[in-house]
Design a protein around this motif. Structure first.
Motif, mmCIF file in Angstrom:
data_model
loop_
_atom_site.group_PDB
_atom_site.id
_atom_site.type_symbol
_atom_site.label_atom_id
_atom_site.label_comp_id
_atom_site.label_asym_id
_atom_site.label_seq_id
_atom_site.Cartn_x
_atom_site.Cartn_y
_atom_site.Cartn_z
ATOM 1 N N VAL A 1 44.738 47.230 37.736
ATOM 2 C CA VAL A 1 44.795 46.668 38.882
ATOM 3 C C VAL A 1 43.892 44.975 38.417
ATOM 4 C CG1 VAL A 1 45.466 44.840 41.003
ATOM 5 C CG2 VAL A 1 46.701 47.208 40.232
ATOM 6 N N VAL A 2 44.121 43.959 38.431
ATOM 7 C CA VAL A 2 42.966 43.405 37.727
ATOM 8 C C VAL A 2 43.145 41.819 39.054
ATOM 9 C CG1 VAL A 2 42.162 40.831 36.551
ATOM 10 C CG2 VAL A 2 42.805 43.052 35.445
ATOM 11 N N PHE A 3 42.300 41.982 39.664
ATOM 12 C CA PHE A 3 42.108 40.349 40.932
ATOM 13 C C PHE A 3 41.045 40.017 41.603
ATOM 14 C CE2 PHE A 3 40.849 44.651 42.826
ATOM 15 C CZ PHE A 3 39.939 43.930 44.316
ATOM 16 N N CYS A 4 41.051 38.786 41.730
ATOM 17 C CA CYS A 4 40.364 38.093 42.083
ATOM 18 C C CYS A 4 40.110 37.540 43.780
ATOM 19 C CB CYS A 4 40.258 36.286 41.654
ATOM 20 S SG CYS A 4 40.514 36.036 39.433
ATOM 21 N N LYS A 5 38.621 38.000 43.948
ATOM 22 C CA LYS A 5 38.461 37.670 45.533
ATOM 23 C C LYS A 5 37.516 37.057 45.558
ATOM 24 C CE LYS A 5 37.292 40.999 49.136
ATOM 25 N NZ LYS A 5 36.845 42.549 49.277
ATOM 26 N N VAL B 1 42.073 38.019 48.899
ATOM 27 C CA VAL B 1 42.066 38.134 47.038
ATOM 28 C C VAL B 1 43.328 37.415 46.629
ATOM 29 C CG1 VAL B 1 43.045 40.577 46.584
ATOM 30 C CG2 VAL B 1 41.400 40.141 48.555
ATOM 31 N N PHE B 2 42.986 37.380 45.495
ATOM 32 C CA PHE B 2 44.264 36.925 44.955
ATOM 33 C C PHE B 2 44.923 37.479 43.751
ATOM 34 C CE2 PHE B 2 45.331 35.072 40.490
ATOM 35 C CZ PHE B 2 46.627 34.227 40.565
ATOM 36 N N VAL B 3 45.369 38.520 44.006
ATOM 37 C CA VAL B 3 45.907 39.938 42.748
ATOM 38 C C VAL B 3 46.535 39.055 41.243
ATOM 39 C CG1 VAL B 3 47.543 41.126 41.963
ATOM 40 C CG2 VAL B 3 46.442 41.725 44.042
ATOM 41 N N ASP C 1 45.023 40.771 27.793
ATOM 42 C CA ASP C 1 45.639 39.113 28.439
ATOM 43 C C ASP C 1 45.324 39.287 30.134
ATOM 44 O OD1 ASP C 1 46.085 38.957 26.336
ATOM 45 O OD2 ASP C 1 48.314 38.877 26.187
ATOM 46 N N GLY C 2 45.274 39.909 30.706
ATOM 47 C CA GLY C 2 44.952 40.226 32.086
ATOM 48 C C GLY C 2 43.839 39.653 33.148
ATOM 49 N N LEU C 3 43.208 40.075 31.904
ATOM 50 C CA LEU C 3 41.243 40.231 32.586
ATOM 51 C C LEU C 3 40.751 39.157 31.876
ATOM 52 C CD1 LEU C 3 40.262 43.423 30.931
ATOM 53 C CD2 LEU C 3 40.405 43.078 33.390
ATOM 54 N N THR C 4 41.312 38.051 31.008
ATOM 55 C CA THR C 4 41.623 36.600 30.190
ATOM 56 C C THR C 4 41.494 36.177 30.998
ATOM 57 O OG1 THR C 4 41.496 38.085 27.737
ATOM 58 C CG2 THR C 4 41.252 35.681 28.437
ATOM 59 N N ASP C 5 42.644 36.231 31.911
ATOM 60 C CA ASP C 5 43.308 34.940 32.865
ATOM 61 C C ASP C 5 42.701 35.028 33.719
ATOM 62 O OD1 ASP C 5 45.484 34.588 30.863
ATOM 63 O OD2 ASP C 5 47.005 35.764 32.230
ATOM 64 N N ALA C 6 41.275 36.362 34.470
ATOM 65 C CA ALA C 6 41.479 36.250 35.482
ATOM 66 C C ALA C 6 40.008 35.308 35.064
ATOM 67 C CB ALA C 6 41.635 37.745 36.338
ATOM 68 N N LEU C 7 39.632 35.678 34.554
ATOM 69 C CA LEU C 7 38.295 35.243 34.314
ATOM 70 C C LEU C 7 37.508 33.788 33.984
ATOM 71 C CD1 LEU C 7 36.565 38.066 31.939
ATOM 72 C CD2 LEU C 7 35.553 37.896 33.716
ATOM 73 N N GLU C 8 39.165 33.462 33.319
ATOM 74 C CA GLU C 8 38.963 31.605 33.490
ATOM 75 C C GLU C 8 39.774 31.385 34.569
ATOM 76 O OE1 GLU C 8 41.592 31.363 29.761
ATOM 77 O OE2 GLU C 8 40.557 31.829 28.271
ATOM 78 N N ALA D 1 34.830 36.401 42.363
ATOM 79 C CA ALA D 1 34.508 37.031 40.969
ATOM 80 C C ALA D 1 36.516 38.316 41.409
ATOM 81 C CB ALA D 1 33.443 38.385 42.448
ATOM 82 N N VAL D 2 35.668 39.043 39.510
ATOM 83 C CA VAL D 2 37.191 39.431 38.704
ATOM 84 C C VAL D 2 36.720 41.183 39.262
ATOM 85 C CG1 VAL D 2 38.070 39.826 37.085
ATOM 86 C CG2 VAL D 2 37.227 37.489 37.842
ATOM 87 N N TYR D 3 37.760 41.535 39.644
ATOM 88 C CA TYR D 3 37.575 43.626 39.942
ATOM 89 C C TYR D 3 38.799 43.417 38.781
ATOM 90 C CZ TYR D 3 34.708 42.942 43.349
ATOM 91 O OH TYR D 3 33.835 42.194 44.470
ATOM 92 N N ILE D 4 38.447 44.617 38.665
ATOM 93 C CA ILE D 4 39.664 45.754 38.189
ATOM 94 C C ILE D 4 39.395 46.983 39.005
ATOM 95 C CG2 ILE D 4 38.224 46.875 36.150
ATOM 96 C CD1 ILE D 4 40.609 47.618 33.992
#
Length: 280
Positions: free
Chosen positions: A148-152, A157-159, A172-179, A184-187
């Motif tokens: 699961v990749v999400f931002c907090k 929390v935004f999944v 792609d999911g990690l890149t999208d979350a970071l952009e 903060a981005v979590y896995i």
């Protein structure tokens, strides 16, 4: 045992737990099983926090069962509820704690079994790059174990993506979350059963333990589920004979007629290293 013969247990799950629970219930002579597709168990809580679970693990499992008892023709229901947290017996270890329950509306009885295991891929980590996230996933069983990749940001929390098993999809999911700049981005490991092979094994073990209990009939009234409900400690030390915390007897009880009896534990004495007198 004829109590379950000719009956069907309805398994409440949205996450494919019937794949391991169903075959376990088939070991009870004459009992069939089916999936209850109408039940949306996510309304009672999600691991990623969009919906918070309220109450205890047992209360949540009972609520899952209640989702299906209103379905016409359903009178025997099984459900599972899992939790991840500190292991009750191993210091500093994380544990997967699984509860499997069976409810019979005809007799108004619940049976349950628990399984606790330190064999878990549960983790959550903040990352600063896609490469860091990919490395973290690889250390925790990816791609067999879903991610699961999400931002907090604060309590919000935004999944971004759940149930990731493909490397390109994770990248792609990690890149999208970071952009996205939404915090903060979590896995973390996807803890839903169909994305967590380790958890499926623990659910299977808990169901098998429940089935073993159900196959034991009360010696007084033949009601199923004759199991140990308590333990009597005080097993003597092998050296001095003093009482220890070792289990001397198990207390078996019937959920229907109340019949009880003591059965001796596996050991007749406890090693001196566990004795409060020989090894204080």
């Amino acid at each position: 045992m004829d109590f379950f013969r000719g009956r069907t247990v309805s398994i409440v799950t949205k996450h494919h737990k019937e794949q391991v629970m169903g075959p376990a219930f088939e070991k009870i002579p004459g009992l069939n099983w089916k999936l209850v597709p109408e039940a949306d168990t996510d309304v009672l809580g999600t691991f990623t926090g969009e919906i918070a679970r309220t109450g205890t693990q047992r209360e949540a499992c009972i609520k899952k069962i209640a989702l299906s008892t209103s379905v016409p023709g359903v009178d025997l229901v099984a459900a599972n509820e899992g939790a991840f947290g500190p292991h009750p017996g191993i210091p500093f270890a994380q544990a997967d704690i699984e509860l499997v329950m069976l409810y019979d509306s005809k007799s108004n009885h619940y049976w349950e079994a628990w399984e606790v295991s330190a064999d878990t891929n549960a983790f959550s980590a903040q990352i600063n790059s896609a490469a860091e996230g990919m490395e973290m996933a690889g250390k925790h069983g990816f791609p067999e174990q879903g991610m699961v990749v999400f931002c907090k940001s604060g309590e919000d929390v935004f999944v971004v993506k759940k149930g990731i098993h493909d490397k390109q999809e994770l990248q792609d999911g990690l890149t999208d979350a970071l952009e996205q700049n939404k915090g903060a981005v979590y896995i973390e490991a996807d803890l839903r059963a169909m994305h967590n092979p380790g958890r499926m094994r623990i659910i299977e073990a808990a169901t098998q333990k429940l089935v073993e209990n159900l196959l034991r009939a009360c010696p007084s009234c033949s009601f199923p589920g004759y199991a140990a409900t308590d333990a009597e400690r005080g097993l003597p030390c092998e050296w001095c004979g003093g009482e220890t915390e070792g289990i001397k007897n198990y207390i078996f009880a019937c959920k229907s007629c109340g019949f009880t009896e003591k059965k001796p534990g596996e050991k007749t004495s406890m090693e001196a290293m566990y004795c409060p007198f020989c090894n204080p």
